[in-house]
Design an enzyme around this catalytic site. Structure first.
Site, PDB file in Angstrom:
ATOM      1  N   SER A 143      40.624  41.422  43.690  1.00  0.00           N
ATOM      2  CA  SER A 143      39.910  41.865  44.760  1.00  0.00           C
ATOM      3  C   SER A 143      39.157  42.950  44.255  1.00  0.00           C
ATOM      4  O   SER A 143      39.357  43.415  43.283  1.00  0.00           O
ATOM      5  CB  SER A 143      41.000  42.557  45.683  1.00  0.00           C
ATOM      6  OG  SER A 143      40.251  42.922  46.958  1.00  0.00           O
ATOM      7  N   TYR A 156      48.389  47.746  48.259  1.00  0.00           N
ATOM      8  CA  TYR A 156      47.325  46.528  47.919  1.00  0.00           C
ATOM      9  C   TYR A 156      46.416  47.044  46.792  1.00  0.00           C
ATOM     10  O   TYR A 156      46.365  46.329  45.888  1.00  0.00           O
ATOM     11  CB  TYR A 156      46.585  46.124  49.281  1.00  0.00           C
ATOM     12  CG  TYR A 156      45.671  45.012  49.166  1.00  0.00           C
ATOM     13  CD1 TYR A 156      46.329  43.678  49.018  1.00  0.00           C
ATOM     14  CD2 TYR A 156      44.316  45.096  48.935  1.00  0.00           C
ATOM     15  CE1 TYR A 156      45.339  42.539  49.242  1.00  0.00           C
ATOM     16  CE2 TYR A 156      43.499  43.878  48.792  1.00  0.00           C
ATOM     17  CZ  TYR A 156      44.187  42.592  49.004  1.00  0.00           C
ATOM     18  OH  TYR A 156      43.359  41.359  48.806  1.00  0.00           O
TER      19      TYR A 156
HETATM   20  P1  NAI Z   1      45.269  33.718  53.279  1.00  0.00           P
HETATM   21  O1  NAI Z   1      46.470  34.566  53.949  1.00  0.00           O
HETATM   22  O2  NAI Z   1      44.244  32.734  54.169  1.00  0.00           O
HETATM   23  O3  NAI Z   1      45.907  32.729  52.228  1.00  0.00           O
HETATM   24  C1  NAI Z   1      47.003  33.397  51.342  1.00  0.00           C
HETATM   25  C2  NAI Z   1      48.136  32.253  51.148  1.00  0.00           C
HETATM   26  O4  NAI Z   1      49.051  32.728  50.141  1.00  0.00           O
HETATM   27  C3  NAI Z   1      48.520  31.560  52.370  1.00  0.00           C
HETATM   28  O5  NAI Z   1      48.521  30.208  52.429  1.00  0.00           O
HETATM   29  C4  NAI Z   1      49.943  32.164  52.343  1.00  0.00           C
HETATM   30  O6  NAI Z   1      50.993  31.267  52.982  1.00  0.00           O
HETATM   31  C5  NAI Z   1      50.292  32.137  50.921  1.00  0.00           C
HETATM   32  N1  NAI Z   1      51.483  33.310  50.698  1.00  0.00           N
HETATM   33  C6  NAI Z   1      51.716  34.438  51.195  1.00  0.00           C
HETATM   34  N2  NAI Z   1      52.754  34.912  50.595  1.00  0.00           N
HETATM   35  C7  NAI Z   1      53.133  33.934  49.427  1.00  0.00           C
HETATM   36  C8  NAI Z   1      54.345  34.233  48.717  1.00  0.00           C
HETATM   37  N3  NAI Z   1      55.378  35.022  48.598  1.00  0.00           N
HETATM   38  N4  NAI Z   1      54.493  32.865  47.930  1.00  0.00           N
HETATM   39  C9  NAI Z   1      53.635  31.862  47.950  1.00  0.00           C
HETATM   40  N5  NAI Z   1      52.512  31.926  48.762  1.00  0.00           N
HETATM   41  C10 NAI Z   1      52.305  32.986  49.734  1.00  0.00           C
HETATM   42  O7  NAI Z   1      44.381  34.832  52.527  1.00  0.00           O
HETATM   43  P2  NAI Z   1      43.422  34.399  51.158  1.00  0.00           P
HETATM   44  O8  NAI Z   1      42.256  35.610  51.479  1.00  0.00           O
HETATM   45  O9  NAI Z   1      43.078  33.203  51.020  1.00  0.00           O
HETATM   46  O10 NAI Z   1      44.269  35.005  50.067  1.00  0.00           O
HETATM   47  C11 NAI Z   1      44.370  34.669  48.748  1.00  0.00           C
HETATM   48  C12 NAI Z   1      44.082  35.689  47.733  1.00  0.00           C
HETATM   49  O11 NAI Z   1      42.860  36.596  47.933  1.00  0.00           O
HETATM   50  C13 NAI Z   1      44.939  36.865  47.973  1.00  0.00           C
HETATM   51  O12 NAI Z   1      45.765  37.249  46.575  1.00  0.00           O
HETATM   52  C14 NAI Z   1      44.270  38.292  48.610  1.00  0.00           C
HETATM   53  O13 NAI Z   1      44.758  39.140  48.209  1.00  0.00           O
HETATM   54  C15 NAI Z   1      42.785  37.768  47.865  1.00  0.00           C
HETATM   55  N6  NAI Z   1      41.717  38.433  48.263  1.00  0.00           N
HETATM   56  C16 NAI Z   1      41.272  38.145  49.936  1.00  0.00           C
HETATM   57  C17 NAI Z   1      40.210  38.682  50.162  1.00  0.00           C
HETATM   58  C18 NAI Z   1      39.651  38.310  51.562  1.00  0.00           C
HETATM   59  O14 NAI Z   1      38.669  39.048  52.085  1.00  0.00           O
HETATM   60  N7  NAI Z   1      39.951  37.254  52.445  1.00  0.00           N
HETATM   61  C19 NAI Z   1      39.388  39.617  49.456  1.00  0.00           C
HETATM   62  C20 NAI Z   1      40.068  40.038  48.277  1.00  0.00           C
HETATM   63  C21 NAI Z   1      41.121  39.279  47.519  1.00  0.00           C
END
Ligand code: NAI
Length: 270
Positions: A143, A156
């Site tokens: 991130s 985080y």
């Molecule tokens: P999201 O919440 O839409 O998707 C995250 C996915 O990870 C979900 O499908 C969730 O069920 C899954 N997940 C959560 N805990 C889990 C576990 N213990 N084992 C397996 N799967 C698990 O959020 P997003 O944004 O798609 O997140 C993806 C990555 O992007 C994360 O690492 C987040 O920190 C990172 N990120 C997101 C940003 C944003 O603004 N959306 C900005 C910077 C980084």
């Protein structure tokens, strides 16, 4: 890695947001994808949607913070696919609370998923990738919070700085190999990250709006970039060997300010 036909990928957090968008993009370019996610319902929906779009998509329920379960999932995937060329260490969660008021269980949850989950993925899949005579790639989702700290984001920030540092190690170790490495460092992207407490292992915290990053939901909805913008940059980065995948040009001064502070303090060394 440029050509995704006849390749296979293992994508964590693949049921929604960034993980699902990456699976869609690479799947549409010919990659056979295994979506790994803790949310069984969302996973089944994502798998069906991608299949309906003609993508060779599969799903496996997995908590990336559970090393035994991860080892079983990796074994099953390698047995089914025969190989994994692309590892997307993307599952992530966040909390928002001041130091001194952050429960130990929140710390454990965020470290297990965001940092140890990434390490488990590399340890389980890298040897098989190195044994292949084919291009492979590991992409870790950090991130912008892996470069710039924000008050209230202790776990985080700690884990995302960790993912950036770990990715730098991997890049050095794998420089002369068939395995490329890159690290995603986006700022706000329109996904459900602000509601990540929905997957907190403690039911009480999962239903507690203060456990996740809920206050950020409106900001992300208003100012977040579409997920496709990030994916386009990430796929280009894989092809041209770019290590950091950044998104928001207007946040550069914050990164620069941090680097300036490091330079200034280092200048005091006698
Ligand atoms: P999201 O919440 O839409 O998707 C995250 C996915 O990870 C979900 O499908 C969730 O069920 C899954 N997940 C959560 N805990 C889990 C576990 N213990 N084992 C397996 N799967 C698990 O959020 P997003 O944004 O798609 O997140 C993806 C990555 O992007 C994360 O690492 C987040 O920190 C990172 N990120 C997101 C940003 C944003 O603004 N959306 C900005 C910077 C980084």
């Amino acid at each position: 890695m440029k050509d995704f036909s006849h390749s296979t990928g293992f994508l964590t957090g693949g049921a929604s947001g960034i993980g699902l968008a990456m699976a869609r993009e690479l799947g549409s370019r010919g990659m056979r994808v295994m979506l790994a996610d803790i949310e069984a319902g969302a996973l089944a929906g994502a798998e069906k949607t991608l299949r309906d779009e003609g993508i060779d998509a599969h799903g496996i329920v997995l908590d990336v913070g559970d090393p035994e379960a991860y080892a079983r999932a990796a074994e099953q995937t390698l047995a089914a696919f025969g190989k994994v060329n692309f590892l997307f260490n993307n599952a992530g969660v966040g909390t928002l609370s001041p130091a001194g008021q952050t429960p130990v269980r929140d710390w454990q949850w965020v470290v297990n998923v965001n940092l140890l989950g990434v390490a488990y993925g590399v340890e389980l899949f890298l040897p098989g990738m190195q044994a292949l005579d084919e291009p492979c790639h590991i992409m870790n989702t950090a991130s912008l919070a892996g470069h710039v700290a924000n008050a209230g984001f202790g776990p985080y920030n700690a884990t995302k700085f960790g993912v950036v540092g770990y990715s730098e190690c991997l890049r050095m170790e794998l420089a002369e190999s068939n395995v490329g490495v890159s690290v995603l460092c986006p700022a706000w992207i329109k996904t459900r990250i602000a509601h990540s407490h929905r997957n907190h292992p403690d039911a009480g915290r999962a239903n507690d709006g203060t456990a996740g990053m809920n206050p950020l939901a409106e900001l992300i909805e208003a100012e977040g970039l579409p997920v496709e913008t990030l994916i386009g940059r990430a796929v280009d980065a894989m092809a041209d060997g770019t290590f950091h995948v950044f998104t928001h040009a207007d946040f550069w001064p914050m990164v620069e300010e941090r680097l300036d502070r490091v330079r200034e303090d280092y200048g005091k060394v006698r």
